[in-house]
Design an enzyme around this catalytic site. Sequence first.
Site, mmCIF file in Angstrom:
data_model
loop_
_atom_site.group_PDB
_atom_site.id
_atom_site.type_symbol
_atom_site.label_atom_id
_atom_site.label_comp_id
_atom_site.label_asym_id
_atom_site.label_seq_id
_atom_site.Cartn_x
_atom_site.Cartn_y
_atom_site.Cartn_z
ATOM 1 N N GLU A 189 -3.085 -8.251 10.493
ATOM 2 C CA GLU A 189 -3.233 -7.577 9.202
ATOM 3 C C GLU A 189 -4.029 -8.489 8.263
ATOM 4 O O GLU A 189 -3.447 -9.388 7.635
ATOM 5 C CB GLU A 189 -1.864 -7.299 8.578
ATOM 6 N N ASN A 217 5.659 0.796 8.261
ATOM 7 C CA ASN A 217 6.383 -0.156 7.413
ATOM 8 C C ASN A 217 6.483 0.448 6.015
ATOM 9 O O ASN A 217 5.505 0.471 5.279
ATOM 10 C CB ASN A 217 5.610 -1.491 7.396
ATOM 11 N N TRP A 218 7.681 0.921 5.689
ATOM 12 C CA TRP A 218 7.855 1.587 4.389
ATOM 13 C C TRP A 218 7.879 0.610 3.221
ATOM 14 O O TRP A 218 7.876 1.003 2.065
ATOM 15 C CB TRP A 218 9.153 2.409 4.389
ATOM 16 N N LYS A 219 7.964 -0.697 3.540
ATOM 17 C CA LYS A 219 8.088 -1.735 2.485
ATOM 18 C C LYS A 219 9.264 -1.374 1.572
ATOM 19 O O LYS A 219 10.232 -0.775 2.050
ATOM 20 C CB LYS A 219 6.761 -1.903 1.742
ATOM 21 N N HIS A 259 5.283 -11.118 7.722
ATOM 22 C CA HIS A 259 4.362 -10.244 6.980
ATOM 23 C C HIS A 259 3.736 -11.046 5.840
ATOM 24 O O HIS A 259 4.399 -11.899 5.240
ATOM 25 C CB HIS A 259 5.129 -9.029 6.440
ATOM 26 N N GLY A 304 -3.215 -2.494 1.530
ATOM 27 C CA GLY A 304 -3.002 -1.740 0.298
ATOM 28 C C GLY A 304 -4.227 -1.657 -0.588
ATOM 29 O O GLY A 304 -4.140 -1.254 -1.743
ATOM 30 N N GLU A 362 3.177 -10.347 2.882
ATOM 31 C CA GLU A 362 3.906 -10.265 1.608
ATOM 32 C C GLU A 362 5.069 -11.255 1.601
ATOM 33 O O GLU A 362 5.415 -11.826 0.564
ATOM 34 C CB GLU A 362 4.383 -8.819 1.380
ATOM 35 N N GLY A 380 1.224 0.932 6.420
ATOM 36 C CA GLY A 380 1.996 0.816 5.188
ATOM 37 C C GLY A 380 1.995 2.131 4.436
ATOM 38 O O GLY A 380 2.723 3.075 4.771
ATOM 39 N N GLY A 381 1.147 2.222 3.404
ATOM 40 C CA GLY A 381 1.139 3.383 2.510
ATOM 41 C C GLY A 381 1.107 4.727 3.216
ATOM 42 O O GLY A 381 1.835 5.653 2.844
ATOM 43 N N SER A 418 -4.648 -0.746 5.469
ATOM 44 C CA SER A 418 -5.333 0.483 5.033
ATOM 45 C C SER A 418 -5.711 1.403 6.191
ATOM 46 O O SER A 418 -6.764 2.046 6.154
ATOM 47 C CB SER A 418 -6.552 0.160 4.167
HETATM 48 P P1 13P Z 1 -1.271 -0.524 4.015
HETATM 49 O O1 13P Z 1 -1.385 0.377 5.215
HETATM 50 O O2 13P Z 1 -0.637 0.133 2.841
HETATM 51 O O3 13P Z 1 -2.559 -1.214 3.721
HETATM 52 O O4 13P Z 1 -0.236 -1.700 4.434
HETATM 53 C C1 13P Z 1 -0.395 -2.361 5.624
HETATM 54 C C2 13P Z 1 0.799 -3.197 5.853
HETATM 55 O O5 13P Z 1 1.013 -4.180 5.181
HETATM 56 C C3 13P Z 1 1.726 -2.777 6.923
HETATM 57 O O6 13P Z 1 2.645 -3.771 7.206
#
Ligand code: 13P
Length: 252
Positions: free
Chosen positions: A167, A9-11, A95, A173, A97, A232-233, A211
């Site tokens: 998650e 997920n590149w956000k 998600h 993050g 967020e 994510g990251g 993470s």
């Molecule tokens: P991180 O891997 O950056 O913690 O993000 C997880 C995430 O929200 C994937 O959707």
Amino acid sequence: MRRKIVAGNWKMNGSRALVKQLMAPVGSELAALDNGVGVVIIPPALYVADVLESAVPGVEVGVQNIARWNSGAYTGEISGAMARDSGCGYVLVGHSERRQLFDETDEQIAAKVGQALDSGLTAILCVGETLAQRNAGTAEHVVAGQLRAGLVNVGDNQWPGIVVAYEPVWAIGTGETATAEDAQAMHAAIRNELEKLGAPADELSLLYGGSVKADNAAALFAQQDIDGGLIGGASLKAEEFMSICRAVPGSY
Ligand code: 13P
């Protein structure tokens, strides 16, 4: 047998240049992967076409959100049907967020899951508790509620279109990860809840997110009820992302 999946997920990150930079190693290394993992890239919607253009066969693409309606006067929205028409196979729904920053409600999330399934997309329903909820001992209760509410529109024959991503909000993050044992316990509870909802729970893929990095992926993915990850990251670093894809065990 359930599918093993690693989804990136590149956000709201990236550019056309970054698509090229990230997708080249994914393409060249994917062919060498023999663990059967399904790799899904979930870029900002504007870059779906660029990702598809650079993707090798076997890489699937998703969007991070869809509208809860199928078409019409909803300026700024993208429908599930449009995502499917553009070559996507997956969509993230619920998600944390979106729940926290965009006030998405359980009803809206359920409507989006319904739109996804009606459009032929696989919905990756994201669930997870906050730190306060975990500390209060209500994590499983919260997650079960999110599952019941988010999956209320799923018809008996639509379960193959559902993937659940656990998650924990406090792990996203932050560099904090649930221990492999805690993540496994929640995944087992999720499978149990899915069973109660009438889903073929043993056949659905459950992903862990929060993470995940190259150095903790193998321990997480070795757990019985963890079928891969939502990254994510680390999905924005090609080498690290491919290491995570390699950490999926070859067989159950
Ligand atoms: P991180 O891997 O950056 O913690 O993000 C997880 C995430 O929200 C994937 O959707």
